[in-house]
Write a protein that holds these residues in place. Structure first.
Motif, PDB file in Angstrom:
ATOM      1  N   PRO A  51       0.842  -1.206   0.000  1.00  0.00           N
ATOM      2  CA  PRO A  51       0.000   0.000   0.000  1.00  0.00           C
ATOM      3  C   PRO A  51       0.874   1.251   0.000  1.00  0.00           C
ATOM      4  O   PRO A  51       2.099   1.178   0.116  1.00  0.00           O
ATOM      5  CB  PRO A  51      -0.764  -0.126   1.316  1.00  0.00           C
ATOM      6  CG  PRO A  51       0.226  -0.805   2.227  1.00  0.00           C
ATOM      7  CD  PRO A  51       0.973  -1.787   1.352  1.00  0.00           C
ATOM      8  N   SER A  52       0.259   2.401  -0.118  1.00  0.00           N
ATOM      9  CA  SER A  52       0.987   3.662  -0.007  1.00  0.00           C
ATOM     10  C   SER A  52       1.419   3.874   1.437  1.00  0.00           C
ATOM     11  O   SER A  52       0.885   3.256   2.371  1.00  0.00           O
ATOM     12  CB  SER A  52       0.116   4.824  -0.475  1.00  0.00           C
ATOM     13  OG  SER A  52      -1.060   4.912   0.325  1.00  0.00           O
ATOM     14  N   GLY A  53       2.407   4.754   1.621  1.00  0.00           N
ATOM     15  CA  GLY A  53       2.865   5.022   2.970  1.00  0.00           C
ATOM     16  C   GLY A  53       3.936   6.089   2.972  1.00  0.00           C
ATOM     17  O   GLY A  53       4.235   6.693   1.941  1.00  0.00           O
ATOM     18  N   ALA A  54       4.527   6.306   4.132  1.00  0.00           N
ATOM     19  CA  ALA A  54       5.587   7.308   4.268  1.00  0.00           C
ATOM     20  C   ALA A  54       6.486   6.932   5.425  1.00  0.00           C
ATOM     21  O   ALA A  54       6.034   6.330   6.414  1.00  0.00           O
ATOM     22  CB  ALA A  54       4.990   8.690   4.505  1.00  0.00           C
ATOM     23  N   GLY A  55       7.774   7.284   5.291  1.00  0.00           N
ATOM     24  CA  GLY A  55       8.721   7.022   6.359  1.00  0.00           C
ATOM     25  C   GLY A  55       9.049   5.552   6.511  1.00  0.00           C
ATOM     26  O   GLY A  55       8.952   4.770   5.572  1.00  0.00           O
ATOM     27  N   VAL A  56       9.431   5.184   7.733  1.00  0.00           N
ATOM     28  CA  VAL A  56       9.763   3.792   8.042  1.00  0.00           C
ATOM     29  C   VAL A  56       8.599   3.186   8.816  1.00  0.00           C
ATOM     30  O   VAL A  56       8.159   3.742   9.829  1.00  0.00           O
ATOM     31  CB  VAL A  56      11.055   3.694   8.873  1.00  0.00           C
ATOM     32  CG1 VAL A  56      11.400   2.232   9.151  1.00  0.00           C
ATOM     33  CG2 VAL A  56      12.202   4.389   8.154  1.00  0.00           C
ATOM     34  N   VAL A  57       8.099   2.048   8.335  1.00  0.00           N
ATOM     35  CA  VAL A  57       6.960   1.395   8.989  1.00  0.00           C
ATOM     36  C   VAL A  57       7.317  -0.051   9.303  1.00  0.00           C
ATOM     37  O   VAL A  57       8.225  -0.636   8.702  1.00  0.00           O
ATOM     38  CB  VAL A  57       5.699   1.439   8.099  1.00  0.00           C
ATOM     39  CG1 VAL A  57       5.287   2.877   7.814  1.00  0.00           C
ATOM     40  CG2 VAL A  57       5.914   0.670   6.793  1.00  0.00           C
ATOM     41  N   ASP A  58       6.594  -0.621  10.262  1.00  0.00           N
ATOM     42  CA  ASP A  58       6.755  -2.034  10.597  1.00  0.00           C
ATOM     43  C   ASP A  58       5.851  -2.873   9.706  1.00  0.00           C
ATOM     44  O   ASP A  58       4.666  -2.577   9.542  1.00  0.00           O
ATOM     45  CB  ASP A  58       6.396  -2.287  12.063  1.00  0.00           C
ATOM     46  CG  ASP A  58       7.446  -1.752  13.016  1.00  0.00           C
ATOM     47  OD1 ASP A  58       8.618  -1.662  12.601  1.00  0.00           O
ATOM     48  OD2 ASP A  58       7.096  -1.422  14.163  1.00  0.00           O
ATOM     49  N   THR A  59       6.443  -3.931   9.139  1.00  0.00           N
ATOM     50  CA  THR A  59       5.682  -4.860   8.315  1.00  0.00           C
ATOM     51  C   THR A  59       5.476  -6.145   9.094  1.00  0.00           C
ATOM     52  O   THR A  59       6.428  -6.708   9.642  1.00  0.00           O
ATOM     53  CB  THR A  59       6.436  -5.172   7.011  1.00  0.00           C
ATOM     54  OG1 THR A  59       6.766  -3.953   6.357  1.00  0.00           O
ATOM     55  CG2 THR A  59       5.585  -6.015   6.080  1.00  0.00           C
ATOM     56  N   THR A  60       4.226  -6.620   9.151  1.00  0.00           N
ATOM     57  CA  THR A  60       3.915  -7.847   9.890  1.00  0.00           C
ATOM     58  C   THR A  60       3.033  -8.763   9.045  1.00  0.00           C
ATOM     59  O   THR A  60       2.303  -8.307   8.165  1.00  0.00           O
ATOM     60  CB  THR A  60       3.185  -7.542  11.207  1.00  0.00           C
ATOM     61  OG1 THR A  60       1.987  -6.804  10.921  1.00  0.00           O
ATOM     62  CG2 THR A  60       4.064  -6.734  12.147  1.00  0.00           C
ATOM     63  N   VAL A  61       3.129 -10.047   9.339  1.00  0.00           N
ATOM     64  CA  VAL A  61       2.293 -11.063   8.696  1.00  0.00           C
ATOM     65  C   VAL A  61       1.449 -11.731   9.772  1.00  0.00           C
ATOM     66  O   VAL A  61       1.980 -12.179  10.798  1.00  0.00           O
ATOM     67  CB  VAL A  61       3.137 -12.126   7.974  1.00  0.00           C
ATOM     68  CG1 VAL A  61       2.235 -13.186   7.340  1.00  0.00           C
ATOM     69  CG2 VAL A  61       4.028 -11.482   6.910  1.00  0.00           C
ATOM     70  N   THR A  62       0.152 -11.821   9.522  1.00  0.00           N
ATOM     71  CA  THR A  62      -0.754 -12.500  10.451  1.00  0.00           C
ATOM     72  C   THR A  62      -1.257 -13.790   9.821  1.00  0.00           C
ATOM     73  O   THR A  62      -1.726 -13.789   8.669  1.00  0.00           O
ATOM     74  CB  THR A  62      -1.942 -11.604  10.813  1.00  0.00           C
ATOM     75  OG1 THR A  62      -1.457 -10.415  11.462  1.00  0.00           O
ATOM     76  CG2 THR A  62      -2.903 -12.321  11.754  1.00  0.00           C
ATOM     77  N   THR A  63      -1.107 -14.869  10.538  1.00  0.00           N
ATOM     78  CA  THR A  63      -1.600 -16.179  10.111  1.00  0.00           C
ATOM     79  C   THR A  63      -2.544 -16.697  11.203  1.00  0.00           C
ATOM     80  O   THR A  63      -2.674 -16.071  12.272  1.00  0.00           O
ATOM     81  CB  THR A  63      -0.443 -17.168   9.920  1.00  0.00           C
ATOM     82  OG1 THR A  63       0.095 -17.498  11.218  1.00  0.00           O
ATOM     83  CG2 THR A  63       0.659 -16.579   9.039  1.00  0.00           C
ATOM     84  N   PRO A  64      -3.188 -17.834  10.969  1.00  0.00           N
ATOM     85  CA  PRO A  64      -4.029 -18.395  12.045  1.00  0.00           C
ATOM     86  C   PRO A  64      -3.245 -18.664  13.323  1.00  0.00           C
ATOM     87  O   PRO A  64      -3.820 -18.736  14.418  1.00  0.00           O
ATOM     88  CB  PRO A  64      -4.549 -19.694  11.434  1.00  0.00           C
ATOM     89  CG  PRO A  64      -4.595 -19.407   9.959  1.00  0.00           C
ATOM     90  CD  PRO A  64      -3.379 -18.563   9.707  1.00  0.00           C
ATOM     91  N   GLY A  65      -1.919 -18.786  13.203  1.00  0.00           N
ATOM     92  CA  GLY A  65      -1.115 -19.056  14.385  1.00  0.00           C
ATOM     93  C   GLY A  65      -0.654 -17.818  15.123  1.00  0.00           C
ATOM     94  O   GLY A  65      -0.022 -17.920  16.181  1.00  0.00           O
ATOM     95  N   GLY A  66      -0.942 -16.636  14.579  1.00  0.00           N
ATOM     96  CA  GLY A  66      -0.533 -15.420  15.255  1.00  0.00           C
ATOM     97  C   GLY A  66       0.097 -14.411  14.310  1.00  0.00           C
ATOM     98  O   GLY A  66       0.014 -14.543  13.079  1.00  0.00           O
ATOM     99  N   THR A  67       0.732 -13.396  14.878  1.00  0.00           N
ATOM    100  CA  THR A  67       1.340 -12.315  14.093  1.00  0.00           C
ATOM    101  C   THR A  67       2.863 -12.355  14.255  1.00  0.00           C
ATOM    102  O   THR A  67       3.374 -12.544  15.363  1.00  0.00           O
ATOM    103  CB  THR A  67       0.806 -10.949  14.545  1.00  0.00           C
ATOM    104  OG1 THR A  67      -0.603 -10.916  14.336  1.00  0.00           O
ATOM    105  CG2 THR A  67       1.449  -9.812  13.753  1.00  0.00           C
ATOM    106  N   SER A  68       3.537 -12.152  13.143  1.00  0.00           N
ATOM    107  CA  SER A  68       4.997 -12.246  13.129  1.00  0.00           C
ATOM    108  C   SER A  68       5.649 -11.063  13.833  1.00  0.00           C
ATOM    109  O   SER A  68       5.006 -10.068  14.159  1.00  0.00           O
ATOM    110  CB  SER A  68       5.491 -12.279  11.681  1.00  0.00           C
ATOM    111  OG  SER A  68       5.288 -11.005  11.076  1.00  0.00           O
ATOM    112  N   ASN A  69       6.949 -11.193  14.015  1.00  0.00           N
ATOM    113  CA  ASN A  69       7.752 -10.062  14.486  1.00  0.00           C
ATOM    114  C   ASN A  69       7.753  -8.977  13.412  1.00  0.00           C
ATOM    115  O   ASN A  69       7.664  -9.272  12.210  1.00  0.00           O
ATOM    116  CB  ASN A  69       9.181 -10.508  14.771  1.00  0.00           C
ATOM    117  CG  ASN A  69       9.848 -11.112  13.540  1.00  0.00           C
ATOM    118  OD1 ASN A  69       9.410 -12.170  13.070  1.00  0.00           O
ATOM    119  ND2 ASN A  69      10.883 -10.479  13.035  1.00  0.00           N
ATOM    120  N   PRO A  70       7.852  -7.700  13.786  1.00  0.00           N
ATOM    121  CA  PRO A  70       7.842  -6.618  12.792  1.00  0.00           C
ATOM    122  C   PRO A  70       9.176  -6.527  12.038  1.00  0.00           C
ATOM    123  O   PRO A  70      10.245  -6.747  12.601  1.00  0.00           O
ATOM    124  CB  PRO A  70       7.594  -5.366  13.628  1.00  0.00           C
ATOM    125  CG  PRO A  70       8.131  -5.709  14.980  1.00  0.00           C
ATOM    126  CD  PRO A  70       7.877  -7.175  15.164  1.00  0.00           C
TER     127      PRO A  70
END
Length: 243
Positions: A51-70
């Motif tokens: 998606p669009s954005g600005a600066g530095v952002v945390d990227t995470t992945v969510t699965t049925p088992g939970g959310t990843s480290n950023p």
């Protein structure tokens, strides 16, 4: 869990892939607070359209088992071209072209028409590129960087080497000051006129005429040489300096 690429345009819309383990069945990938469009998943990777954005952002992945480290992702502003110098070069290529502007640090290619060359990035505001061989004519110059693309406001011209057919008068005083009319073809991009090894003041009158003021010289005959962005050419005959 790395992400590749780890930087991209603030406008979004580019492909990115996160790799790791336990990623099967990923339901959401977020860049900061914004969800990305998931295009493919496997146990070890997730492909998305960012998606669009600005600066530095945390990227995470969510699965049925939970959310990843950023994982940090850097949004980069699109490049801006302010100037291109010179704005023309020889058909054989090899001209070093300086592009100045903004947000050029991540530049990966410079297009001369449909031919791409790899630039040398000097700073965030300056890069150089060596022009390729190309047929005569005007082409667009486009810089591609991690932040997007930018097209120069003017075109880059590939110009033929000059020809010098003659000049008048053929002699002048050793003190200099004689106005010499030089004729030929492809003279519009003239950058220098020399009488022997001495540069002269000149003015481009048209693509076929250049006026030059002969500099002072010792008595004798010298060669007039005209240089353009397309190459150099010596005039036929010599210019005679007289007392």
């Amino acid at each position: 869990m790395p992400i590749s690429p780890n930087q991209g345009s603030t406008g979004g819309g580019f492909a990115a892939t996160l790799t790791g383990t336990g990623l099967a069945g990923a339901t959401v990938v977020r860049f900061g607070s914004k969800p990305a469009t998931i295009t493919a998943t496997s146990p070890t990777s997730v492909s998305v359209v960012a998606p669009s954005g600005a600066g530095v952002v945390d990227t995470t992945v969510t699965t049925p088992g939970g959310t990843s480290n950023p994982v940090p992702f850097h949004y980069v502003l699109p490049p801006v071209i302010l100037d291109v110098s010179p704005a023309s070069g020889p058909l054989a290529g090899g001209s070093t072209v300086t592009v100045t502007g903004r947000n050029l640090t991540t530049a990966t290619s410079v297009l001369f028409g449909d031919t791409a060359v790899t630039p040398t990035v000097l700073s965030d505001s300056e890069l150089t590129a060596v022009s390729p061989a190309h047929a005569a004519g005007d082409v667009a110059l486009v810089v591609t960087a991690q932040g997007g693309t930018a097209t120069a406001s003017g075109t880059f011209a590939f110009v033929a080497a000059p020809t010098v057919t003659g000049f008048s008068p053929v002699s002048g005083l050793a003190a200099g000051g004689t106005l010499v009319d030089i004729t030929g073809t492809a003279l519009a991009t003239t950058t220098e006129v020399t009488f022997g090894s001495v540069p002269a003041t000149f003015a481009v009158l048209s693509d076929t005429r250049v006026a030059a003021v002969a500099p002072s010289q010792s008595p004798g005959t010298v060669t007039i040489t005209l240089t353009t962005t397309g190459g150099s050419e010596a005039a036929p005959g010599g210019f005679l300096y007289q007392l």
